[in-house]
Design an enzyme around this catalytic site. Sequence first.
Site, mmCIF file in Angstrom:
data_model
loop_
_atom_site.group_PDB
_atom_site.id
_atom_site.type_symbol
_atom_site.label_atom_id
_atom_site.label_comp_id
_atom_site.label_asym_id
_atom_site.label_seq_id
_atom_site.Cartn_x
_atom_site.Cartn_y
_atom_site.Cartn_z
ATOM 1 N N GLY A 16 0.819 -1.217 0.000
ATOM 2 C CA GLY A 16 0.000 0.000 0.000
ATOM 3 C C GLY A 16 0.843 1.252 0.000
ATOM 4 C CD GLU A 35 9.769 -1.302 5.579
ATOM 5 O OE1 GLU A 35 8.634 -0.994 5.167
ATOM 6 O OE2 GLU A 35 9.969 -2.070 6.533
ATOM 7 C CB CYS A 43 2.821 -8.747 -0.074
ATOM 8 S SG CYS A 43 2.548 -9.587 -1.634
ATOM 9 C CE LYS A 51 0.717 -18.012 0.055
ATOM 10 N NZ LYS A 51 -0.239 -17.225 0.807
ATOM 11 C CB ALA A 115 9.180 6.779 10.526
ATOM 12 C CB ILE A 181 -1.115 -17.887 8.269
ATOM 13 C CG1 ILE A 181 -1.108 -16.531 7.539
ATOM 14 C CG2 ILE A 181 0.314 -18.318 8.588
ATOM 15 C CD1 ILE A 181 -0.458 -15.389 8.291
ATOM 16 C CG ASP A 306 -2.630 -6.235 6.093
ATOM 17 O OD1 ASP A 306 -3.391 -6.024 5.119
ATOM 18 O OD2 ASP A 306 -1.985 -7.292 6.234
HETATM 19 P P1 NDP Z 1 -6.862 -15.449 10.277
HETATM 20 O O1 NDP Z 1 -7.660 -14.362 10.884
HETATM 21 O O2 NDP Z 1 -7.165 -15.924 8.914
HETATM 22 O O3 NDP Z 1 -6.920 -16.706 11.225
HETATM 23 C C1 NDP Z 1 -6.579 -16.648 12.581
HETATM 24 C C2 NDP Z 1 -6.932 -17.978 13.203
HETATM 25 O O4 NDP Z 1 -6.457 -18.017 14.530
HETATM 26 C C3 NDP Z 1 -8.430 -18.202 13.252
HETATM 27 O O5 NDP Z 1 -8.686 -19.544 12.940
HETATM 28 C C4 NDP Z 1 -8.765 -17.882 14.701
HETATM 29 O O6 NDP Z 1 -9.860 -18.604 15.176
HETATM 30 C C5 NDP Z 1 -7.519 -18.362 15.407
HETATM 31 N N1 NDP Z 1 -7.286 -17.685 16.677
HETATM 32 C C6 NDP Z 1 -7.394 -16.368 16.950
HETATM 33 N N2 NDP Z 1 -7.081 -16.122 18.230
HETATM 34 C C7 NDP Z 1 -6.759 -17.302 18.784
HETATM 35 C C8 NDP Z 1 -6.344 -17.719 20.068
HETATM 36 N N3 NDP Z 1 -6.211 -16.834 21.070
HETATM 37 N N4 NDP Z 1 -6.093 -19.020 20.274
HETATM 38 C C9 NDP Z 1 -6.233 -19.920 19.295
HETATM 39 N N5 NDP Z 1 -6.624 -19.593 18.050
HETATM 40 C C10 NDP Z 1 -6.885 -18.305 17.798
HETATM 41 O O7 NDP Z 1 -5.345 -14.958 10.426
HETATM 42 P P2 NDP Z 1 -4.014 -15.454 9.718
HETATM 43 O O8 NDP Z 1 -2.951 -15.146 10.690
HETATM 44 O O9 NDP Z 1 -4.150 -16.832 9.211
HETATM 45 O O10 NDP Z 1 -3.905 -14.476 8.495
HETATM 46 C C11 NDP Z 1 -3.922 -13.072 8.729
HETATM 47 C C12 NDP Z 1 -4.483 -12.354 7.547
HETATM 48 O O11 NDP Z 1 -3.537 -12.348 6.517
HETATM 49 C C13 NDP Z 1 -5.730 -12.992 6.958
HETATM 50 O O12 NDP Z 1 -6.895 -12.516 7.546
HETATM 51 C C14 NDP Z 1 -5.636 -12.621 5.524
HETATM 52 O O13 NDP Z 1 -6.326 -11.416 5.379
HETATM 53 C C15 NDP Z 1 -4.168 -12.446 5.270
HETATM 54 N N6 NDP Z 1 -3.632 -13.600 4.523
HETATM 55 C C16 NDP Z 1 -4.100 -13.845 3.283
HETATM 56 C C17 NDP Z 1 -3.617 -14.912 2.563
HETATM 57 C C18 NDP Z 1 -4.169 -15.166 1.212
HETATM 58 O O14 NDP Z 1 -4.770 -14.276 0.639
HETATM 59 N N7 NDP Z 1 -4.024 -16.368 0.664
HETATM 60 C C19 NDP Z 1 -2.604 -15.799 3.094
HETATM 61 C C20 NDP Z 1 -2.202 -15.470 4.421
HETATM 62 C C21 NDP Z 1 -2.702 -14.410 5.101
HETATM 63 P P3 NDP Z 1 -11.366 -18.208 14.772
HETATM 64 O O15 NDP Z 1 -11.567 -18.688 13.384
HETATM 65 O O16 NDP Z 1 -12.178 -18.961 15.765
HETATM 66 O O17 NDP Z 1 -11.475 -16.731 14.928
#
Ligand code: NDP
Length: 457
Positions: A16, A35, A43, A51, A115, A181, A306
């Site tokens: 962004g 940065e 990304c 990834k 920064a 992830i 983000d």
């Molecule tokens: P997500 O929000 O996708 O998933 C987080 C996961 O962690 C969920 O399953 C959540 O559970 C769980 N969780 C949250 N808090 C806790 C906790 N305290 N204990 C145990 N489990 C927990 O986040 P990611 O880190 O996977 O990815 C971050 C962001 O990055 C995504 O939202 C996406 O926007 C982006 N991304 C996009 C990709 C793509 O386009 N292919 C690839 C990787 C990342 P619950 O479901 O119950 O909330």
Amino acid sequence: MTDFDYDLFTIGAGSGGVRASRLAASYGAKVGVAEEYRVGGTCVIRGCVPKKFLVYASEYGHSFNDAKGYGWSADNVSFDWSKLIQNKDDEIDRLNGIYIRNLKNAGADIFQSRAVLKDNHTVHLAAENRDVTAEKILIATGGAPWTDESVPGHDLGITSNEAFHLDTLPKHVIVAGGGYIAIEFACIFRGLGCEVCLVYRGEDILRYFDTDVSVQVHAEMKRQGIRIITQSVFEKIEKLDGDVKRAHLTNGTHIDADLIFWAVGRKAATAGMGLEKAGVELDKSGAVVVDEFSKSSVDNIFAVGDVTNRVNLTPVAIREGAAFAETEFNNNSTKMDYTFIPKAVFSQPPVGTVGYAEHEARQKFDNVDIYKTNFRAMKNMLTGSEERVLMKLVVDGDTDRVLGCHIVGAEAAEMIQAIAIAVKAGVTKSQFDETVALHPTIAEELVTMREKFQPKY
Ligand code: NDP
């Protein structure tokens, strides 16, 4: 003439920030960019791009096996993790160089520094111990993975940041989480031959997706030998002998592994940036609160990507950055359109999706028709793989408009990018039906679904 050092100062050179800075500079603005890590952001440096290289690497793990059905012998193949990481790093270095060059060519000054805001027009550059001033400031610092610090031994686990630089490929991995992830890395490690166990707190992994997608991905992961434990989280993690760590779960069991991987979400990177001091409102998760033009609560401070926790995807951050630059530096008021954004999860097989999930559509529309199919792809008739493809269309029964399309299967991400054009443009189910199938492909099934799915209540 401005009294400031810069017309625009951008903090964070990810997708962004770079897009906004380059575009603003092309419209004649004097732009500075800070940065603290590497230009390219999550990304390029430690997210989507590296990834995807790991996904490609891991897919070969399945392909060598599948090739046997087509007459190939692939018995003594071996895999070298260090070579993969080195090749991946070389490519990331190349991309990092391109990003730096593009910013410089656009005329932006780049500062390799953390920064911090001193006030709403003053940025302190820590590495140079000096201040610069700017008429407008753009916060584009992205997010960072977090770990649950309430779990004793949480620091024995890694996050995606470290996963790209492991010295060796682990033998047994435990992944915590059920989102993008977690799913992607569980599949990566499994394809590379690791024993993988995924621990998820809820019932359905990928719970933000259509339920059929969630169920299909779960089944495919299990079929590959990934153990999935639901409705559990870590209670504590302890170190045993050597590299072994033991994760105690809230279901009373424990699992041993040499790698524990937290994938429980990401948080906006706003801590310690002086934002509150400058009057910038943050939400309770720490993300910058912005309006539809990405303007924060302070008139000359903006945020994209983000760090605003809207839709956390690279192409969205790029669009938000571009809309900001258009509005503020090209006198062309532009809003980001968040409707019908295609999404992919690079699981194996991957997910491609656009528009409404069935449960979302049922909440918003009176009559929802569902068309779906689930089949073994032709390629697997000779490989012997039991992998299946899911395709699902969610249709507004009143207008015939296709509201959503959901695919789990080979090339789903590639398919959905093209389908998203039509769905965003308002394509109807009849227009899908009128389109001649392209045979033999997986995608042809999208235009041959004739029977409405009748749920069995
Ligand atoms: P997500 O929000 O996708 O998933 C987080 C996961 O962690 C969920 O399953 C959540 O559970 C769980 N969780 C949250 N808090 C806790 C906790 N305290 N204990 C145990 N489990 C927990 O986040 P990611 O880190 O996977 O990815 C971050 C962001 O990055 C995504 O939202 C996406 O926007 C982006 N991304 C996009 C990709 C793509 O386009 N292919 C690839 C990787 C990342 P619950 O479901 O119950 O909330």
